[in-house]
Scaffold this motif. Structure first.
Motif, PDB file in Angstrom:
ATOM      1  N   SER A 189       0.643  -0.971   0.226  1.00 37.69           N
ATOM      2  CA  SER A 189       0.211   0.472  -0.122  1.00 37.69           C
ATOM      3  C   SER A 189       0.939   0.900   0.342  1.00 37.69           C
ATOM      4  N   ILE A 190       2.095   1.368   0.873  1.00 37.63           N
ATOM      5  CA  ILE A 190       2.761   2.790   0.981  1.00 37.63           C
ATOM      6  C   ILE A 190       3.323   2.459  -0.571  1.00 37.63           C
ATOM      7  N   THR A 191       3.836   1.771  -0.739  1.00 42.53           N
ATOM      8  CA  THR A 191       4.340   1.971  -2.561  1.00 42.53           C
ATOM      9  C   THR A 191       3.211   2.476  -3.349  1.00 42.53           C
ATOM     10  N   SER A 192       2.629   1.501  -3.727  1.00 46.26           N
ATOM     11  CA  SER A 192       1.460   1.944  -4.388  1.00 46.26           C
ATOM     12  C   SER A 192       1.021   3.615  -4.198  1.00 46.26           C
ATOM     13  N   PHE A 193       0.925   4.421  -3.249  1.00 44.41           N
ATOM     14  CA  PHE A 193      -0.346   5.581  -2.534  1.00 44.41           C
ATOM     15  C   PHE A 193       1.285   6.237  -3.008  1.00 44.41           C
ATOM     16  N   HIS A 194       2.295   6.278  -3.169  1.00 42.76           N
ATOM     17  CA  HIS A 194       3.539   7.580  -3.253  1.00 42.76           C
ATOM     18  C   HIS A 194       3.658   7.321  -4.750  1.00 42.76           C
ATOM     19  N   GLN A 195       3.648   6.122  -5.650  1.00 41.85           N
ATOM     20  CA  GLN A 195       3.498   5.922  -6.472  1.00 41.85           C
ATOM     21  C   GLN A 195       2.576   6.643  -7.928  1.00 41.85           C
ATOM     22  N   GLY A 196       1.442   6.188  -7.317  1.00 44.95           N
ATOM     23  CA  GLY A 196       0.207   6.980  -8.064  1.00 44.95           C
ATOM     24  C   GLY A 196       0.860   8.146  -7.962  1.00 44.95           C
ATOM     25  N   ARG A 197       0.858   8.526  -6.124  1.00 45.18           N
ATOM     26  CA  ARG A 197       1.131  10.485  -6.119  1.00 45.18           C
ATOM     27  C   ARG A 197       1.904  11.193  -6.840  1.00 45.18           C
ATOM     28  N   HIS A 198       2.729  10.271  -7.084  1.00 43.53           N
ATOM     29  CA  HIS A 198       4.341  11.098  -7.951  1.00 43.53           C
ATOM     30  C   HIS A 198       4.098  10.846  -9.189  1.00 43.53           C
ATOM     31  N   ALA A 199       3.240  10.229  -9.750  1.00 43.50           N
ATOM     32  CA  ALA A 199       2.964   9.441 -10.811  1.00 43.50           C
ATOM     33  C   ALA A 199       3.500  10.901 -12.368  1.00 43.50           C
ATOM     34  N   TRP A 200       2.744  12.645 -11.837  1.00 44.31           N
ATOM     35  CA  TRP A 200       3.425  13.362 -12.655  1.00 44.31           C
ATOM     36  C   TRP A 200       4.835  13.540 -12.532  1.00 44.31           C
ATOM     37  N   LEU A 201       5.685  13.999 -11.200  1.00 42.70           N
ATOM     38  CA  LEU A 201       6.515  13.515 -10.851  1.00 42.70           C
ATOM     39  C   LEU A 201       7.357  13.447 -11.873  1.00 42.70           C
ATOM     40  N   ASN A 202       7.127  11.547 -12.142  1.00 40.02           N
ATOM     41  CA  ASN A 202       8.377  11.435 -12.622  1.00 40.02           C
ATOM     42  C   ASN A 202       8.292  11.226 -14.099  1.00 40.02           C
ATOM     43  N   LEU A 203       7.147  11.219 -14.367  1.00 39.55           N
ATOM     44  CA  LEU A 203       6.941  11.214 -15.654  1.00 39.55           C
ATOM     45  C   LEU A 203       7.650  13.002 -16.618  1.00 39.55           C
ATOM     46  N   LEU A 204       6.990  13.982 -15.157  1.00 40.88           N
ATOM     47  CA  LEU A 204       8.058  15.216 -15.770  1.00 40.88           C
ATOM     48  C   LEU A 204      10.092  14.793 -15.485  1.00 40.88           C
ATOM     49  N   ALA A 205      10.500  13.863 -14.414  1.00 46.36           N
ATOM     50  CA  ALA A 205      11.458  13.969 -14.302  1.00 46.36           C
ATOM     51  C   ALA A 205      11.740  13.462 -15.656  1.00 46.36           C
ATOM     52  N   ARG A 206      11.452  12.548 -16.625  1.00 49.61           N
ATOM     53  CA  ARG A 206      11.743  11.794 -17.968  1.00 49.61           C
ATOM     54  C   ARG A 206      11.802  12.616 -18.978  1.00 49.61           C
ATOM     55  N   LYS A 207      10.352  13.848 -18.675  1.00 48.86           N
ATOM     56  CA  LYS A 207      11.096  15.050 -19.989  1.00 48.86           C
ATOM     57  C   LYS A 207      12.329  16.060 -19.468  1.00 48.86           C
ATOM     58  N   ALA A 208      12.142  16.212 -18.018  1.00 48.11           N
ATOM     59  CA  ALA A 208      13.197  17.084 -18.207  1.00 48.11           C
ATOM     60  C   ALA A 208      15.210  16.728 -18.406  1.00 48.11           C
ATOM     61  N   LEU A 209      15.344  15.191 -17.810  1.00 49.89           N
ATOM     62  CA  LEU A 209      16.087  13.854 -18.939  1.00 49.89           C
ATOM     63  C   LEU A 209      16.657  14.275 -19.695  1.00 49.89           C
ATOM     64  N   SER A 210      15.127  14.132 -20.582  1.00 51.56           N
ATOM     65  CA  SER A 210      15.203  13.993 -22.779  1.00 51.56           C
ATOM     66  C   SER A 210      15.291  15.252 -22.527  1.00 51.56           C
ATOM     67  N   PHE A 211      15.046  16.355 -21.808  1.00 51.49           N
ATOM     68  CA  PHE A 211      15.242  18.379 -21.850  1.00 51.49           C
ATOM     69  C   PHE A 211      16.921  17.938 -22.220  1.00 51.49           C
ATOM     70  N   VAL A 212      17.614  17.716 -21.373  1.00 49.13           N
ATOM     71  CA  VAL A 212      18.443  17.940 -21.166  1.00 49.13           C
ATOM     72  C   VAL A 212      19.612  16.765 -22.770  1.00 49.13           C
ATOM     73  N   GLU A 213      19.229  15.929 -22.686  1.00 47.89           N
ATOM     74  CA  GLU A 213      19.655  14.773 -23.724  1.00 47.89           C
ATOM     75  C   GLU A 213      19.868  15.786 -25.218  1.00 47.89           C
TER      76      GLU A 213
END
Length: 1998
Positions: free
Chosen positions: A1710-1734
């Motif tokens: 539950s705790i992992t699923s909770f924060h993963q669902g909560r941070h789904a947008w942040l994770n997507l933005l992190a991937r976007k930022a890495l892609s921008f750096v590349e």
């Protein structure tokens, strides 16, 4: 002893008005306070005092007792008293103290009074309170109490407590509320208790009391007490499913049945229907076996089935046929299942209409009727789908390579090559599919190919894929999924489609709707059964994602069923399933075979061998006397007409005082007196009129009988509209029409949607609706997230997240997250390639050798070291992981879809509560049978006691049964079973087929009851037959009277029907022998016949009738039995034009026009009331089946059939023949072959009658209106032209024309055509004002005299020439058009204007263009009068509409937008113009181009070959010699060496070259033409645009002398440094001087063009990176804000999540699923930022790509200059650094949020979760600190102080987090104090940088200080962007503008200067605070233009 229930059911009785005590006793103050314990035995009055200032009881509908305190009520007199009573009741419910018996009695009294009011909000609030804690506590008390019959004041009595309690819990408001179903369910759950621990003793106790009362003298209220008890038990059984298996209820119900013995008929009939349902539920429960194995009937026991009847499901001796073969219809899925479609070994079970016990698996009775109707109707609808799909599968299996054709017998459309594009959430359906497929064959592969407009027109004209259409998706594995069209879109044409060809082309290149793309079409679909079918769809979707690129993958196809709408049969079948519990009234009459020996209806007292049908139950409540005065033909005070059960009205009195005939009188009285009444109305007898009179009587007496709304049901929308409009015209106002398919304008505002919109919702409804909508929005978002994950199931991030959650050790091996003993740390540059490399043994290569063992699935999953796996096992393991992901996503999606469906149904029910209240208040509810089933849940909640069904003989029995709502006490079926039967699709189920007689699906309930036999005496059902027809002339009615209706009489008025004009007889059969054309090949069923002779003959006859001029629109109707004939007749009539009679109101329009034109005093011919039009618009064309209930003055019939086999086809049944022969009023003409019809018995009788009267023959007699004695006979269409060309005869008319007196020269014709004749003689009328002759014909209107007068002197002094005579008669009215100069007042402009114009008039407008200079620099293009009207505050000029025109600094384009002042132009959105010899850039100018990597094509025999890549400036000098190659004409090429040779038309030799080319000026210095120049010294250069010039001209244009070194002979010998020329050469100079297109692909000028190109590439890259960064930063800021705002509800969200996950058994994750669902947008933005750096890395920048290409040439020995070195001077590291900052921001936001979760109380109390969460916080810190240090070093080196400070900040935050939450393993590398000191020093350095460079570090100083505080106090701050930071990023948006010129600061940071391009003011570099700008166009020291080509390419020796 029970005597009465003290609670008055009618609180508004006069004696009980508020405040008026009828006892005269003083008021009981204890009662007012709710504290009286005496109840009814109190000696003081409990009546309410008078309420001042409140509405009367008549206005409110009820009154109530006073509140406890008089002073309270007096202080607030404006409040409704019922609200005070409700508050009193709520306080009593909420009180935890015990209430006395009197208080409890008062509580019950209040409850009943409140529920009896008409205030919905108050009633809903009470019910909601009863379901709360206090209310449930009181309910529990009443259920557990024990009541006495006669007790003391302190005891609870059966009369005063128990019965009122039963009345409350069975009140209609509780049973009918849609919005409070949950609350009602809660109440009955409490009543029932655990396993019936409360309900069984309670009902046992109640029934014991009733038994004792029944044994004595029954009081009046005894019946109500019994009914309430039965209702309470039924609701208990309905809501509590387990209650039906409690054996104690059987004894209770048996004793309850005893209470009815000996009771009054009203009591028995009132309680019996619900008691039967209770008994049925208990009997069904007894049939439930204790074991789970279904028990088949044993031989010799139970039912013995006949051998040839294969029973359904478990009752079959062979077992079920498939998974949808069930014994109970409630378990059968409405649409066929895959197993059902594939099951072909045994036929489906279809029950015959046989009353034999052995013919059915159910015993005789209503359940059997419902079972039979359900199965037969399902076979007729879903059976079509099953058979069609089965046929298609068989055809594909037999020949897989052949296209699938249409199946026989079922209309289908097949859409091929279906691709599921995506799954997406939807607010209505939860989930939708976006699907594309091939365009139909008619739109593909035809010449000419249809364009976008043609495709759009085709799709708009077709009914294919309409919203709601049913489809079946069939995949290559024979998987079936049924879908419904959710959204159908066709291209909508706008002006842009026509004005912008590029836009139209772009639309055609995109598949965005059905018609946009030439090859593919798109439609939105939804799943019929989403929860069960989503698995099949997702699997097919994933298969397509995986295999659609393979040519051998077979895409699925869609089967559409155009003639079958899911909504047309699914509601009926679903309603039949719900009705299978026996909840249907009149079951004894509808299913007589189910009645017991003593249960059959009695015989009627009249001795007519018919049963006695009881009167409606509502007429038996007391002595109800119906007032019939509303239908009197002459209402009078002396005439009193009444009807009651005891004293029925006589037929004679009714006939005497009303407009009804005797048959109608008998029908009306029978309809009022029987609870189930049948009224048969032969054609034209006025059955609808009788129904209307019945409705008027019932509505007139509605207050007496309390019947609620009358439900009027029809099969078709057309019939329903007709009936409702008649009711409206008769004064019925409170009418509501269900459904949206009404075509009647009068009913538009009376639809339920429009009526309900005017009613306010209650608070309960609004709050419930709001909460449910919020829930649905959340579910929709979660479904959307899952759809996104499903679409990316093969993406490496999805796999990584799955492994991280389920197999963390394997995830760290693949993606290198941690190092374990014995394992090597994996450093993989791109994580995206990790899984692919692992599968191919490039990552974690196989350790050790040996053969591969055969590992099981469990062994693979248990493997901890995946480096030991072989390649094949790795692929298997990856497949297992993918399947796990798919199953998990499917499980979540199914759960969400199910939850969405439940919530949507709850929302619909809530929204329908307002609809229910509207319907309950209506007098009439109109609905079709399909609409009734679709609104079943709503209508079943109504207290509607009367149902009237029109055209009942045409309605399927199943549809009629669904219309019998449980509350109905009176049903009236009006129809005629001898006319058309109901329409069905399966002929084998029809009574017309031999096989179908056994099933008789098309036999209506009306028809079945007329032939039903009751009891051993075989009594019939009574029905009234109307016997007087008012439609047909007696000669026509004779045809049906002699064959079907022997008692049918003709009304007197029918004998006066006029003759048919133009015809010798009003009735005739024209016999012919012309054979039919046969079946249309395009018709799959082969039944659409046609007859070409009859088409021509009908057209000629109708045309002849129209020419008579005596028939208005729709007076003539053409009928035919076949659709194919109808279509051809429509085409024929649509192409025929004729002079037609005008509309009735044409005369009024003519009068108005005449009145206007009289003023002109011009004589004209009288206007005729005739017009020209198509025959099709004047007549009615219909098939026989669609014309029932309609009539016309003249009917023309085309029978079609004529064949040697004498097969009559459709018209072999008497029903259709009856309809066909009974539609005409005045005349009827039948065209057909008698020999084909004669084998049918009824046709034979008709032909005999026609022959007897002389109305049959081979020639049709016509009658001339002028020469009546002349006989005319026609037998062919041409005979009409020969003998009656104009509608009369073949003689000349000869009559005088009324308008002029000339003689008519036309053939004999009707008066109408005579009036339409235009006389062609010369006009004799005098024109007014002159003596000129009228030039028009006599029959035409006289025009104004247009004779030209040569000269006319005007009042202004000018002369006008050639003026028409009618104008010359009044010179002052002539407007002088001579042009004169006039000065316009106000603006002073001098303009040429027409003489007649008055420039001083305020309406005159000066149109001179303003042309003044605007602030933007453009000239004003507004007109003078427009600018003068603009206020000074707005600039005194219209808005500038000139194109902006500012040049972009990244390309050669200028801004095309409309002038926008100071607003930035943005980036160029035009297509990039850069091109080379290999290709052209396909991107927009705003996007960074990719340099061409191909080898340069420049090759010269004199200079050699260029070794550089195409994008790099060439390393060879240009050649200036003439090309030595030869043209195709044989002459030497005129171009320069190394360039492409032209065609022969550019040859300089006059015989070859064209004169146009030879005379072209090519030397702009000497102005010499092509033929004059010397090609040997000055050859030509042909540009890519086609223009050509001499070499010297183009060299001068390209400034070659500045680029290259020349010797004294003018030869090129070397290159000059680029710094000397790059600034001088502008992009505008690299364009063709003729057309201004870019000069490219000219090898000679490669160094110039490529140098400019590379500079442009770099600028475009910087501009694009700048915009991308700002967009990404905005997303990160928004994500930070959302997380920050959600922290207030973080604890509640986590608790809710824990509750939800615990239900699914996933609490461990539950705790992992909770924060993963909560941070789904942040994770997507992190991937976007890495892609921008590349994407902004050095290697990806234009200079980097150029360096890479040159370096590659050096490695491959193509470039021999080894001294080339690449430096970083022109690379821009800024955006890579800013991207890395964004990465750190996202990580910090995530870690900070994890920190907040860690501090939640819920997490603190869960150590395991807290430990896991802490691990997630600590694990990435080390890696993040390394990134911070690397960023700090890079920023410091590149002189970017802002990024340097941000790196220090984030490093400090991560260190602070690490210090506050230390990881016990491994031990820290340095002491904590040293770490803190080091970080403080770094922050001090950062603070110093901020103060030294405040401009570039704006907003960071406060953050550094906060970080210092954090290091001191360990206080962390939320990562939210401050206002100052937002201002910084906002300012950045104007840094690199789209226009202006580029400069570098002293530290090489780029910026732009707008407008003129030179600096005008000083500023600071936003990156490093260095001085930039300048004064007076002079830059400050250190600032330089962005010309870095010298540094770059100087090192390349170029």
């Amino acid at each position: 002893m029970l005597i009465s229930v003290r609670v008055n059911d009618n609180p508004q009785s006069p004696s009980q008005e508020p405040g008026n005590s009828n006892t005269g006793k003083p008021v009981c103050f204890n009662h007012q306070r709710g504290q009286c314990t005496s109840g009814a035995r109190c000696r003081y009055s409990h009546d309410a005092p008078t309420w001042t200032g409140t509405p009367s009881s008549s206005q409110r509908g009820s009154s109530g007792p006073s509140r406890g305190r008089d002073d309270t009520t007096q202080n607030r007199p404006e409040r409704d008293p019922i609200e005070y009573q409700l508050n009193d009741l709520i306080r009593m419910l909420s009180s935890r103290g015990e209430l006395g018996c009197g208080q409890q009695e008062h509580l019950l009294s209040l409850g009943i009074k409140i529920l009896d009011t008409d205030l919905s909000a108050v009633k809903q609030k009470l019910i909601k309170e009863l379901a709360e804690e206090g209310g449930l506590r009181r309910i529990k008390h009443f259920v557990e109490a024990r009541y006495v019959e006669n007790g003391d004041l302190g005891t609870m009595t059966f009369e005063h407590h128990c019965i009122p309690f039963l009345k409350i819990i069975t009140h209609g408001e509780l049973r009918s509320s849609l919005v409070l179903e949950k609350s009602v369910g809660t109440i009955y759950n409490i009543i029932y208790g655990h396993s019936g621990e409360r309900a069984i003793p309670f009902f046992r106790h109640v029934v014991d009391h009733l038994l004792r009362i029944a044994a004595g003298q029954q009081p009046p209220e005894f019946g109500n007490a019994v009914c309430s008890t039965v209702s309470a038990i039924l609701m208990t059984l309905n809501i509590n499913q387990s209650a039906s298996v409690q054996e104690e209820f059987v004894g209770i119900v048996q004793d309850l049945r005893k209470c009815l013995h000996g009771g009054s008929e009203y009591v028995v009939r009132g309680a019996d229907p619900e008691l039967r349902r209770v008994e049925q539920k208990l009997h069904m429960a007894e049939a439930i076996p204790f074991s789970q194995t279904p028990q088949k009937p044993k031989a010799g026991t139970g039912f013995t089935f006949e051998v040839d009847v294969d029973m359904p499901g478990e009752f079959s001796v062979h077992g079920p046929r498939h998974d949808n073969d069930k014994a109970s219809i409630t378990e059968i899925r409405i649409l066929p299942t895959p197993a059902e479609i594939l099951s072909t070994m045994r036929n489906e079970y279809l029950p015959a209409r046989n009353y034999s016990v052995k013919a059915h698996h159910l015993p005789p009775g209503i359940e059997r009727v419902l079972d039979t109707q359900f199965r037969l109707l399902r076979e007729d609808t879903s059976g079509q789908l099953r058979d069609a799909v089965r046929y298609l599968l068989d055809a594909r299996e037999k020949n897989p390579n052949k296209d699938v054709n249409q199946p026989n017998g079922t209309q289908t459309t097949i859409h091929k090559n279906v691709i599921i594009e995506c799954l997406q959430p939807d607010e209505r359906d939860g989930l939708q599919l976006q699907v594309t497929f091939d365009q139909p064959q008619r739109l593909v592969g035809v010449k000419p190919e249809p364009d976008l407009m043609a495709r759009t027109a085709w799709w708009n004209s077709k009914r294919s894929l309409q919203t709601g259409a049913l489809l079946c998706l069939v995949d290559q594995q024979n998987g079936f999924t049924f879908l419904i069209v959710a959204q159908r879109e066709v291209e909508e044409f706008t002006d842009r489609h026509h004005q912008d060809p590029e836009f139209a082309k772009e639309r055609e290149a995109t598949v965005c709707n059905l018609s946009s793309h030439p090859l593919r079409a798109l439609v939105m679909l939804k799943l019929v059964d989403a929860a069960n079918d989503v698995k099949t769809i997702v699997r097919e979707y994933h298969r397509q994602l995986k295999f659609k690129s393979q040519n051998n993958y077979v895409l699925p196809f869609l089967v559409e069923f155009p003639g079958l709408l899911f909504a047309s049969f699914e509601p009926i079948l679903r309603f039949l399933q719900k009705m299978s519990d026996g909840s249907i009234p009149f079951s004894k009459l509808i299913a007589p075979e189910g009645n017991g020996p003593n249960d059959h209806p009695e015989a009627n007292e009249t001795g007519d061998a018919v049963i006695k049908v009881s009167p409606p139950l509502y007429l038996m409540r007391g002595s109800v006397i119906l007032d019939l005065s509303v239908i009197l033909k002459e209402p009078s005070a002396n005439t009193r007409l009444t009807h009651s059960i005891e004293r029925p009205c006589s037929i004679l009195d009714l006939y005497t005082h009303t407009t009804l005939d005797k048959g109608q009188c008998e029908a009306l009285l029978g309809g009022l007196s029987r609870e189930l009444a049948l009224i048969q109305g032969p054609p034209g007898t006025g059955k609808s009129y009788v129904g209307l009179q019945i409705v008027k009587v019932l509505l007139h007496n509605k207050h007496k009988i309390k019947m609620g709304p009358i439900v009027c049901v029809c099969y078709t929308n057309h019939a329903l509209d007709q009936f409702l409009v008649e009711l409206l015209n008769n004064g019925v106002e409170k009418l509501v029409r269900l459904g949206s398919r009404s075509q009647a304008e009068e009913l538009k505002e009376l639809t339920l949607r429009n009526v309900a919109a005017k009613v306010d919702t209650t608070f309960v409804e609004r709050s419930s609706s709001r909460n449910l909508k919020a829930d649905l929005t959340g579910l929709q978002g979660r479904i959307g997230d899952l759809c996104l994950q499903i679409s990316r199931i093969n993406h490496w991030t999805v796999m990584r997240d799955h492994l991280q959650e389920k197999y963390p050790e394997i995830e760290s091996q693949l993606f290198g997250r941690k190092t374990l003993p014995g394992w090597q740390t994996v450093t993989h540059r791109k994580q995206a390639d990790a899984i692919h490399d692992w599968l191919n043994l490039r990552l974690l290569p196989k350790q050790g050798g040996g053969a591969r063992p055969d590992l099981t699935v469990n062994q693979l999953l248990d493997c901890q070291d995946i480096s030991t796996l072989h390649k094949a096992d790795r692929a298997r393991l990856k497949g297992i992981w993918e399947e796990e992901i798919r199953q998990e996503l499917l499980h979540q999606l199914k759960r969400l879809i199910t939850e969405f469906k439940v919530k949507k149904e709850e929302l619909d029910m809530t929204m329908h509560e307002r609809d229910r209240r509207c319907l309950q208040e209506a007098e009439i509810i109109g609905v079709t049978t399909t609409g009734l089933a679709g609104h079943a849940s709503l209508l079943r909640k109504l207290e509607a006691k009367v149902m009237i069904c029109e055209e009942a003989g045409e309605v399927l029995e199943s549809h009629t049964l669904t219309a019998l709502l449980p509350s109905v006490e009176h049903a009236i079926l009006i129809g005629d079973h001898q006319q058309l039967r109901p329409q069905i699709a399966n002929y084998n189920l029809s009574m017309e087929s031999r096989q179908g007689v056994n099933y008789a699906l098309d036999e209506s309930l009306f028809e079945r009851l007329t032939r039903e036999k009751y009891g051993p005496d075989k009594l019939s059902f009574p029905f009234a037959t109307l016997d007087t027809q008012r439609r047909m002339h007696p000669s026509i009615s004779e045809l049906v009277r002699r064959t079907l209706y022997p008692d049918l009489q003709d009304h007197e008025k029918t004998k006066t029907h006029s003759e048919v004009d133009g015809m010798a007889r009003r009735l005739f059969w024209l016999n012919h022998n012309q054979l039919e054309a046969g079946a249309d090949q395009s018709d799959p069923s082969g039944v659409s016949k046609s007859n070409d002779f009859e088409i021509e003959m009908v057209g000629a006859l109708v045309k002849h009738l129209i020419k008579q001029g005596s028939y208005e629109k729709n007076d003539i109707a053409v009928l035919t039995p076949y659709l194919g004939q109808l279509m051809k007749l429509r085409q024929k009539m649509g192409s025929m034009f004729e002079i037609l009679v005008g509309e009735k109101d044409q005369e009024e329009l003519d009068l108005v026009e005449n009145a206007e034109e009289v003023k002109t005093e011009i004589m004209k011919a009288p206007k005729q009331d005739v017009r020209k039009g198509k025959l099709l618009s004047e007549i009615r064309l219909a098939t026989v089946d669609n014309f029932q209930g309609e009539e016309a003055k003249v009917i023309v019939i085309s029978l079609v059939r004529c064949n040697p086999a004498h097969r009559c086809g459709f018209l072999k049944t008497s029903n259709r023949i009856n309809v066909l022969l009974s539609r005409a009023r005045n005349g009827m003409y039948i065209i057909g072959n008698a020999d084909t019809a004669r084998p049918v018995s009824m046709w034979s009788n008709v032909l005999t009658l026609l022959n007897r009267e002389g109305n049959f023959g081979d020639a049709l007699g016509l009658r001339c209106p002028r020469h009546v004695d002349k006989q005319i006979f026609v037998s062919t269409p041409d005979d009409f032209l020969r003998f009656s060309p104009e509608g009369g005869c073949d003689e000349r008319c000869g009559k005088r024309l009324i308008s002029c007196g000339h003689t008519c020269i036309h053939k004999c014709h009707s008066d109408m055509l005579h009036k339409a004749v235009v006389c062609l003689e010369e006009c004799k009328r005098k024109l007014p004002g002159c003596d000129h002759a009228c030039p028009t014909f006599c029959g035409e209107e006289c025009q104004r005299c247009v004779f030209r007068i040569p000269q006319v002197l005007l009042p202004c002094g000018h002369t006008s020439y050639g003026v028409p005579c009618h104008q010359a008669q009044n010179p002052t009215a002539i407007r002088c058009s001579r042009s004169v100069k006039k000065r316009i007042p106000g603006c002073g402009h001098l303009r040429d204007v027409a003489c007649h114009l008055d420039v001083s008039s305020p309406t005159f407008q000066c149109v001179t263009i303003c042309e003044k200079n605007l602030p933007c620099g453009h000239q004003c293009k507004g007109k003078c009068h427009e600018c003068r009207n603009v206020p000074a505050a707005e600039g005194q000029h219209v808005k500038c509409k000139s194109p902006c025109g500012r040049g972009f600094n990244t390309c050669g384009h200028s801004c095309p937008k409309e002038c926008h002042g100071e607003e930035a132009c943005g980036l160029c959105e035009q297509m990039c113009e850069l091109r080379c010899s290999h290709s052209q850039c396909t991107k927009k100018c705003s996007e960074a181009c990719t340099p061409c990597a191909e080898q340069c094509t420049w090759n010269c025999v004199h200079r050699g070959t260029c070794n550089m890549p195409c994008a790099v400036p060439c390393d060879v000098l240009p050649c200036s010699k003439r090309c030595e190659l030869v043209l195709e004409c044989g002459h030497q090429c005129p171009s320069v060496c190394g360039e492409r040779c032209p065609k022969r038309d550019l040859c300089q030799v006059p015989e070859c070259g064209t004169p146009e080319h030879l005379d072209t000026v090519v030397d702009f210095v000497c102005m010499e033409t092509y033929k004059e120049i010397d090609l040997e010294t000055n050859p030509i250069i042909i540009l890519s645009c086609g223009h050509f010039f001499c070499m010297d001209t183009v060299d001068g244009l390209m400034q070659m002398s500045d680029v290259y070194e020349y010797n004294k002979d003018g030869n090129l010998v070397g290159q000059k440094p680029q710094s000397a020329w790059i600034e001088a050469i502008q992009q505008s100079q690299t364009r063709c001087p003729s057309c201004r297109r870019h000069i490219s692909n000219i090898n000679r000028y490669n160094r110039v063009t490529k140098g400019v190109m590379i500079a442009a590439l770099n600028k475009k890259f910087l501009a694009m990176a700048h915009e991308s960064f700002l967009s990404l930063e905005k997303e990160v800021s928004e994500a930070e804000r959302v997380l920050h705002e959600s922290r207030n509800t973080l604890e509640a969200s986590f608790q809710s999540f824990l509750t939800e996950t615990s239900k699914g058994g996933k609490s461990q994750k539950s705790i992992t699923s909770f924060h993963q669902g909560r941070h789904a947008w942040l994770n997507l933005l992190a991937r976007k930022a890495l892609s921008f750096v590349e994407s902004t890395a050095k290697e990806e920048q234009p200079y980097g790509r150029i360096h890479t290409l040159v370096a590659d040439g050096i490695r491959r020995k193509r470039v021999t200059d080894a001294s080339y070195t690449a430096d970083d001077i022109s690379f821009s590291p800024r955006y890579g650094l800013e991207g890395e900052v964004l990465v750190l921001r996202v990580h910090w936001a995530r870690l900070y949020d994890l920190l907040q979760i860690l501090e939640l109380a819920s997490v603190v109390n869960r150590p395991a979760d807290a430990k896991a969460l802490l691990k997630n916080i600590i694990q990435p810190l080390e890696d993040l600190k390394v990134k911070c240090k690397r960023l700090e070093e890079n920023a410091e080196e590149a002189l970017y102080p802002r990024q340097q400070v941000e790196a220090i900040l984030f490093h400090a935050r991560f260190v602070g987090l690490e210090l506050n939450h230390p990881d016990p393993t491994p031990p820290p590398a340095e002491p904590v104090n040293e770490t803190r000191i080091r970080e403080r020093n770094s922050l001090d350095e950062a603070l110093k940088i901020c103060r030294q460079k405040p401009g570039s570090t704006r907003g960071l100083e406060a953050l550094v200080e906060a970080a210092q505080k954090m290091m001191r106090e360990s206080v962390f701050y939320s990562p939210v962007t401050t206002d100052e930071q937002r201002a910084v990023y906002e300012a950045m948006r104007s840094e690199l503008r789209g226009t202006g010129h580029w400069y570098y600061c002293v530290n090489r940071h780029p910026f732009t200067v707008g407008e003129c391009g030179m600096p005008m003011r000083e500023a600071r570099c936003p990156q490093c605070d260095a001085p930039i700008g300048g004064q007076n166009h002079i830059p400050v020291a250190g600032v330089s233009r962005a010309t870095d080509l010298e540094e770059q390419f100087g090192r390349m020796r170029m």
